[in-house]
Motif scaffolding. Structure first.
Motif, PDB file in Angstrom:
ATOM      1  N   PRO A 197      14.311  -0.123   0.170  1.00  0.00           N
ATOM      2  CA  PRO A 197      12.973   0.417   0.430  1.00  0.00           C
ATOM      3  C   PRO A 197      12.083  -0.564   1.180  1.00  0.00           C
ATOM      4  N   VAL A 198      11.226  -0.033   2.030  1.00  0.00           N
ATOM      5  CA  VAL A 198      10.319  -0.855   2.834  1.00  0.00           C
ATOM      6  C   VAL A 198       8.875  -0.523   2.482  1.00  0.00           C
ATOM      7  N   GLY A 199       8.102  -1.575   2.218  1.00  0.00           N
ATOM      8  CA  GLY A 199       6.691  -1.399   1.897  1.00  0.00           C
ATOM      9  C   GLY A 199       5.804  -2.017   2.957  1.00  0.00           C
ATOM     10  N   VAL A 200       4.607  -1.461   3.091  1.00  0.00           N
ATOM     11  CA  VAL A 200       3.628  -1.980   4.060  1.00  0.00           C
ATOM     12  C   VAL A 200       2.263  -2.056   3.392  1.00  0.00           C
ATOM     13  N   ARG A 201       1.433  -2.938   3.894  1.00  0.00           N
ATOM     14  CA  ARG A 201       0.071  -3.038   3.375  1.00  0.00           C
ATOM     15  C   ARG A 201      -0.739  -1.838   3.842  1.00  0.00           C
ATOM     16  N   LYS A 202      -1.892  -1.661   3.210  1.00  0.00           N
ATOM     17  CA  LYS A 202      -2.765  -0.556   3.586  1.00  0.00           C
ATOM     18  C   LYS A 202      -3.180  -0.706   5.055  1.00  0.00           C
ATOM     19  N   GLY A 203      -3.145   0.414   5.765  1.00  0.00           N
ATOM     20  CA  GLY A 203      -3.469   0.414   7.182  1.00  0.00           C
ATOM     21  C   GLY A 203      -2.250   0.565   8.061  1.00  0.00           C
ATOM     22  N   LEU A 204      -1.062   0.360   7.464  1.00  0.00           N
ATOM     23  CA  LEU A 204       0.177   0.486   8.233  1.00  0.00           C
ATOM     24  C   LEU A 204       1.017   1.680   7.771  1.00  0.00           C
ATOM     25  N   GLU A 205       0.491   2.464   6.830  1.00  0.00           N
ATOM     26  CA  GLU A 205       1.278   3.553   6.243  1.00  0.00           C
ATOM     27  C   GLU A 205       1.811   4.526   7.287  1.00  0.00           C
ATOM     28  N   HIS A 206       1.008   4.815   8.316  1.00  0.00           N
ATOM     29  CA  HIS A 206       1.389   5.818   9.308  1.00  0.00           C
ATOM     30  C   HIS A 206       2.581   5.382  10.163  1.00  0.00           C
ATOM     31  N   LEU A 207       2.955   4.104  10.077  1.00  0.00           N
ATOM     32  CA  LEU A 207       4.068   3.594  10.875  1.00  0.00           C
ATOM     33  C   LEU A 207       5.403   3.677  10.134  1.00  0.00           C
ATOM     34  N   LEU A 208       5.362   4.054   8.873  1.00  0.00           N
ATOM     35  CA  LEU A 208       6.607   4.182   8.115  1.00  0.00           C
ATOM     36  C   LEU A 208       7.419   5.376   8.626  1.00  0.00           C
ATOM     37  N   TYR A 263       3.550  -1.480  15.437  1.00  0.00           N
ATOM     38  CA  TYR A 263       2.160  -1.912  15.239  1.00  0.00           C
ATOM     39  C   TYR A 263       1.627  -2.603  16.488  1.00  0.00           C
ATOM     40  N   HIS A 264       2.409  -3.514  17.036  1.00  0.00           N
ATOM     41  CA  HIS A 264       1.954  -4.242  18.227  1.00  0.00           C
ATOM     42  C   HIS A 264       1.918  -3.335  19.463  1.00  0.00           C
ATOM     43  N   GLY A 314       0.797  -1.222   0.000  1.00  0.00           N
ATOM     44  CA  GLY A 314       0.000   0.000   0.000  1.00  0.00           C
ATOM     45  C   GLY A 314       0.825   1.265   0.000  1.00  0.00           C
ATOM     46  N   ALA A 315       2.029   1.211   0.557  1.00  0.00           N
ATOM     47  CA  ALA A 315       2.888   2.394   0.632  1.00  0.00           C
ATOM     48  C   ALA A 315       4.331   1.949   0.809  1.00  0.00           C
ATOM     49  N   PHE A 316       5.268   2.814   0.393  1.00  0.00           N
ATOM     50  CA  PHE A 316       6.695   2.519   0.494  1.00  0.00           C
ATOM     51  C   PHE A 316       7.447   3.724   1.048  1.00  0.00           C
ATOM     52  N   THR A 317       8.538   3.441   1.748  1.00  0.00           N
ATOM     53  CA  THR A 317       9.535   4.443   2.081  1.00  0.00           C
ATOM     54  C   THR A 317      10.831   4.053   1.392  1.00  0.00           C
ATOM     55  N   LEU A 318      11.543   5.030   0.847  1.00  0.00           N
ATOM     56  CA  LEU A 318      12.806   4.764   0.166  1.00  0.00           C
ATOM     57  C   LEU A 318      14.002   5.108   1.049  1.00  0.00           C
ATOM     58  N   ASN A 319      13.757   5.372   2.326  1.00  0.00           N
ATOM     59  CA  ASN A 319      14.810   5.880   3.212  1.00  0.00           C
ATOM     60  C   ASN A 319      15.908   4.878   3.575  1.00  0.00           C
ATOM     61  N   PRO A 320      15.618   3.594   3.812  1.00  0.00           N
ATOM     62  CA  PRO A 320      16.683   2.665   4.249  1.00  0.00           C
ATOM     63  C   PRO A 320      17.818   2.562   3.236  1.00  0.00           C
ATOM     64  N   PHE A 321      19.029   2.412   3.745  1.00  0.00           N
ATOM     65  CA  PHE A 321      20.225   2.453   2.912  1.00  0.00           C
ATOM     66  C   PHE A 321      20.725   1.086   2.452  1.00  0.00           C
ATOM     67  N   ALA A 322      20.091   0.006   2.863  1.00  0.00           N
ATOM     68  CA  ALA A 322      20.538  -1.334   2.462  1.00  0.00           C
ATOM     69  C   ALA A 322      19.438  -2.330   2.779  1.00  0.00           C
TER      70      ALA A 322
END
Length: 447
Positions: free
Chosen positions: A249-260, A115-116, A92-100
């Motif tokens: 890059p790290v991706g998450v399903r919809k509903g977890l975007e705010h945790l990126l 999340y937990h 649902g969403a991605f961040t490109l911030n991680p370096f490896a």
């Protein structure tokens, strides 16, 4: 702060220094030199156009702190890359911030832990990892302060679902999986595994190290994975090896975007913006490795939707072709169709005394980088081969021919294999001695 005596450095003219490093560079091996069948690392060709694009002055002269209005093109590339990764992976969403890749793993696990914690499930600290997983999986979980729990594999190389059931409880935070797994086998029980983990309240994490064969075939998000990372320096043809630069890059399903993590790039329909959330975590300065992202974006644009669909099937075809051509002389523990890579357990004829290390060293004499050896740990003499979709039939046939020749030498002249390499600048290195007593400084020779 001043030295009491001169530094012990060599006195050289510029030409001597240039020749020294040029000669060293000629001894380096890469995909531009020859076949690089390093299993699990996806050492595919990095097209020159990727480097040319990333080297454009309009991109290299940018500064991360300049106003948004002056770098709309760069932000658009970021945003479109995020959207492309979502489409390719089903997230649902991605961040490109991680370096490896490993940095991405840690970021993804931090998302899962957040999340937990947000739900009040503070007891969920267990991360289930298959015994065939990459070493970064348990390492990332441990660095994140979580408890690693190993799940066994069946004789067919896939996760033992019955064993998994015994590990599930309200302490499970996530299960990390690579699909295809490290043996190059597709985990057909993924729907059942995802259901079991979700039913117990955990999340599914996808290690993107082996995403290459899935391109154009299927998506992790559709399999039930909630969080994943992608290795741009593997799947998306940016330089790999030598310690970097990388991008995970790290991706998450919809509903977890705010945790990126923050910051992220957004689009309001007219302009692109850098969104910074002071309450969100940060995993690195600014927006990640910009030039690596540009290289990957260039590769995606040059491939196009229609050619991207060919990557996975071609990578799988190449791997199966090499495997079937060599399994009569190299032991194949799991004789089933593979995906992008496969694992031999040394030579079929064990009476020769030739080890996987010997085979790897002998390959150097023929101008090939060795495949991954002694990993995964499921087999004593593991030899993991991944040809990628970039290699031609002629290259694969030449590699097969050399591997068969080495197997023949093992039977007829084993000493030539055991004493390899013979054509390299130095012979076989004492790896243990080098690791325990490395020489890291220049020392002036006695006059």
């Amino acid at each position: 702060m001043l030295r009491s005596e001169e530094a012990a450095l060599p006195e050289c003219d510029e030409l001597t220094v240039v020749r020294h490093y040029t000669n060293h560079s000629a001894n380096n091996f890469g995909v531009n030199n020859g076949f690089y069948p390093l299993g699990s690392c996806t050492m595919k060709y990095n097209p020159a156009i990727d480097e040319e694009t990333a080297s454009l002055p309009a991109l290299t002269a940018l500064h991360p702190l300049q106003p948004e209005d002056t770098c709309q093109g760069a932000l658009e590339a970021y945003y479109r890359m995020q959207q492309a990764l979502c489409a390719i992976t089903g997230m649902g969403a991605f961040t490109l911030n991680p370096f490896a890749g490993a940095h991405g793993e840690l970021t993804g696990l931090m998302v899962i832990r957040s999340y937990h914690m947000e739900r009040g499930d503070k007891q969920r600290v267990k991360v289930i990892v298959p015994d065939s997983a990459h070493g970064t999986n348990p390492a990332s979980a441990a660095v994140c302060g979580m408890e690693v729990v190993e799940v066994k594999s069946r004789e067919d190389g896939c996760v033992d679902v019955d064993h998994l059931r015994t590990l599930l409880d309200d302490g499970v935070a996530a299960m990390m999986m690579t699909n295809p797994n490290t043996l190059g086998l597709f985990e057909h029980d993924i729907p059942e595994i995802a259901r079991l983990v979700h039913d117990c309240g955990g999340l599914m994490y996808y290690d993107g190290a082996n995403l290459n064969p899935l391109l154009g075939v299927c998506r992790p998000g559709d399999m039930g994975f909630d969080v994943m990372h992608v290795n741009l320096h593997k799947t998306f043809a940016t330089p790999h090896g030598g310690g970097g630069p990388g991008s995970g890059p790290v991706g998450v399903r919809k509903g977890l975007e705010h945790l990126l993590p923050s910051p992220r790039v957004s689009y309001d329909g007219e302009r692109y913006h850098i969104e910074r959330d002071e309450k969100a975590s940060s995993v690195g300065a600014f927006l990640g490795n910009f030039t690596v992202i540009i290289k990957a974006w260039t590769w995606l644009l040059s491939m196009g939707r229609e050619h991207l669909r060919m990557v996975g099937p071609l990578a799988t075809l190449n791997a199966n072709y090499v495997k079937e051509s060599l399994k009569d002389v190299y032991r194949l523990p799991i004789d089933t169709p593979c995906m992008h890579e496969f694992v031999f357990d040394g030579l079929r004829d064990k009476s020769t005394g030739i080890t996987t290390m010997d085979v790897a060293k002998r390959l150097l004499d023929h101008g090939y980088h060795a495949p991954t050896i002694y990993f995964p740990l499921l087999f004593h003499e593991s030899l993991m081969v991944e040809p990628t979709e970039s290699e031609s039939l002629d290259t694969l046939d030449a590699f097969i021919s050399v591997m068969r020749r080495i197997a023949e030498e093992a039977a007829t002249d084993p000493e030539v294999v055991k004493s390899a390499p013979h054509s390299t600048p130095i012979g076989r290195v004492d790896d243990v001695l080098a690791a325990k007593n490395p020489v890291l400084t220049y020392k002036r020779l006695a006059q």
